[in-house]
Design an enzyme around this catalytic site. Structure first.
Site, short mmCIF file in Angstrom:
data_model
loop_
_atom_site.label_atom_id
_atom_site.label_comp_id
_atom_site.label_asym_id
_atom_site.label_seq_id
_atom_site.Cartn_x
_atom_site.Cartn_y
_atom_site.Cartn_z
N ASP A 73 7.21 -56.83 39.04
CA ASP A 73 7.55 -55.46 38.05
C ASP A 73 6.89 -55.14 39.18
O ASP A 73 8.22 -55.03 40.52
CB ASP A 73 6.53 -55.31 37.23
CG ASP A 73 6.42 -53.92 36.62
OD1 ASP A 73 7.50 -52.83 36.70
OD2 ASP A 73 5.88 -53.14 35.46
N THR A 74 5.69 -54.48 39.99
CA THR A 74 5.81 -53.65 41.12
C THR A 74 5.89 -54.32 42.48
O THR A 74 6.16 -54.47 43.32
CB THR A 74 4.65 -52.74 41.14
OG1 THR A 74 3.18 -53.52 41.03
CG2 THR A 74 4.77 -52.12 39.97
N GLY A 93 20.04 -35.79 23.91
CA GLY A 93 19.98 -36.65 24.17
C GLY A 93 19.14 -38.12 23.42
O GLY A 93 18.98 -38.70 23.47
N GLU A 94 20.03 -37.29 22.22
CA GLU A 94 20.14 -38.07 20.83
C GLU A 94 20.60 -39.22 21.03
O GLU A 94 21.69 -39.32 22.40
CB GLU A 94 21.01 -37.42 19.49
CG GLU A 94 19.22 -36.98 18.88
CD GLU A 94 18.99 -36.28 17.91
OE1 GLU A 94 20.27 -36.52 16.97
OE2 GLU A 94 18.50 -35.68 17.29
N LYS A 97 -7.55 -64.45 42.08
CA LYS A 97 -7.96 -63.27 42.56
C LYS A 97 -8.74 -62.23 41.96
O LYS A 97 -9.26 -62.62 40.77
CB LYS A 97 -6.59 -62.68 42.73
CG LYS A 97 -5.73 -62.82 41.01
CD LYS A 97 -4.40 -61.86 40.98
CE LYS A 97 -3.85 -62.40 39.78
NZ LYS A 97 -2.38 -61.53 39.43
N ASP A 149 6.35 -66.79 38.42
CA ASP A 149 6.11 -66.02 37.21
C ASP A 149 7.08 -65.73 36.30
O ASP A 149 8.24 -66.25 36.36
CB ASP A 149 5.42 -64.57 38.14
CG ASP A 149 4.64 -63.98 37.35
OD1 ASP A 149 4.25 -64.52 36.51
OD2 ASP A 149 3.46 -63.23 38.72
N GLY A 189 3.32 -56.43 43.70
CA GLY A 189 2.45 -56.03 44.77
C GLY A 189 1.78 -56.96 44.38
O GLY A 189 1.27 -58.11 45.81
N THR A 190 1.10 -57.71 43.52
CA THR A 190 0.76 -59.14 43.59
C THR A 190 1.06 -60.19 44.04
O THR A 190 0.36 -60.90 44.83
CB THR A 190 0.50 -59.53 41.93
OG1 THR A 190 -0.26 -58.66 41.52
CG2 THR A 190 -0.67 -60.52 41.59
N HIS A 217 6.15 -62.54 27.77
CA HIS A 217 5.08 -62.68 28.56
C HIS A 217 3.92 -63.25 27.90
O HIS A 217 3.14 -63.88 28.43
CB HIS A 217 4.83 -60.98 28.90
CG HIS A 217 3.66 -60.64 29.64
ND1 HIS A 217 4.20 -61.21 31.27
CD2 HIS A 217 2.67 -60.17 29.82
CE1 HIS A 217 2.69 -60.78 31.35
NE2 HIS A 217 2.11 -60.83 30.66
#
Length: 326
Positions: free
Chosen positions: A235-236, A46-47, A205, A231, A238-239, A138
């Site tokens: 990411d997910t 993995g290196e 919210k 935004d 959801g919001t 961010h």
């Protein structure tokens, strides 16, 4: 090889890690350059192994690498590439990080908590970076975590231009409103709205538990209007899809999303697919694999802006005019 831009900083060389080769190629093409040859591979344990194929002694090196998922691999690739160029006597090592991973860990909110975005800044500096070029951090204060120059660009004007050109969103008759999905994004939404010369609304919210949000109230007039949710990253999802569905179910017209970084973790694409959203527009700071390139998702390229910034840095020209271009 392509003709080189004349500079007292030595010949320009652009390398790319594995995180976003498409963007690196577009950047190089936009300024008439070719990508330098580098071999980035992994050993069986993995290196990471980095072999710089082109000479860099005394040259002005630019390394393009977003530290997106897999974040730790891409970050280590970047650090090792910086070190390799520095040890090979590069004149300058400029790091182009369109998406800065760990940016959301920018402060302590409880005891014994790290400030990982500061740690990442330290790692890049210690590895040998002379300058950092990035897009829509961010948290803007991350610029101050570096003791080297940081050029912080925004995709807001380019995203606004997309909606202006495709949907004529600055036309009052088209009835557009820019919506911030939370109180913390009001400045970004205001800047976006200023480009389109339209009004804004703000979603209030609450989070009953981590990664879950509920819309409590919308400040501003949005009923009967086409909404652009703005935004810095998705990411997910959801919001943002929660907010879009709420607006659609409470009298809004068509719903669009504009965001700089398409992180798209977990089932984000499925949420977007099943939402009331007409179109989601990202920049290409993060490579989106073919499996996630659904019809609702579009991308605009940061390559012309980043390429011109790199060219001006290389030739010691002012880049201040690039921060607000549209």
């Amino acid at each position: 090889m392509s003709s080189q831009i004349v500079s007292n900083r030595g010949e320009m060389v652009i390398f790319s890690g594995n995180s976003n080769l498409e963007l690196a190629e577009r950047i190089a093409e936009s300024i008439g350059q070719e990508l330098g040859k580098v071999n980035v591979s992994h050993f069986k344990d993995g290196e990471i192994s980095v072999e710089i194929k082109d000479p860099v002694r005394g040259k002005d090196v630019f390394i393009v690498q977003s530290t997106s998922a897999p974040t730790n691999n891409n970050l280590m690739e970047l650090l090792i590439m910086i070190d390799a160029c520095k040890r090979a006597s590069a004149g300058y090592v400029n790091v182009v990080v369109p998406y800065y991973g760990y940016a959301r860990q920018d402060r302590k909110t409880r005891g014994r908590e790290p400030i990982t975005s500061k740690l990442v800044a330290n790692l890049m500096t210690v590895a040998g970076a002379d300058r950092v070029i990035t897009v829509d951090l961010h948290a803007g204060q991350i610029q101050g975590y570096f003791d080297i120059p940081v050029d912080h660009f925004s995709a807001v004007s380019l995203l606004a231009k997309y909606f202006r050109d495709k949907y004529d969103a600055c036309n009052p008759d088209k009835n557009f409103v820019v919506v911030s999905p939370d109180l913390g994004g009001v400045t970004r939404a205001r800047n976006f709205a200023n480009y389109l010369k339209c009004a804004i609304a703000i979603i209030e919210k609450r989070r009953p538990r981590p990664n879950v949000s509920e819309v409590m109230n919308v400040i501003g007039d949005y009923e009967g209007k086409n909404c652009i949710l703005v935004d810095d990253m998705i990411d997910t999802a959801g919001t943002i899809t929660n907010a879009a569905n709420f607006l659609a179910e409470h009298g809004a017209g068509k719903i669009y999303i504009a965001a700089t970084h398409g992180v798209l973790s977990g089932d984000a694409v499925e949420k977007i697919t099943n939402s009331k959203v007409e179109e989601v527009v990202f920049s290409d700071t993060i490579y989106i694999p073919q499996s996630k390139r659904i019809s609702k998702i579009s991308q605009i390229s940061m390559a012309p802006l980043l390429g011109e910034a790199m060219r001006r840095i290389h030739t010691n020209e002012s880049i201040s005019g690039l921060f607000e271009e549209i």
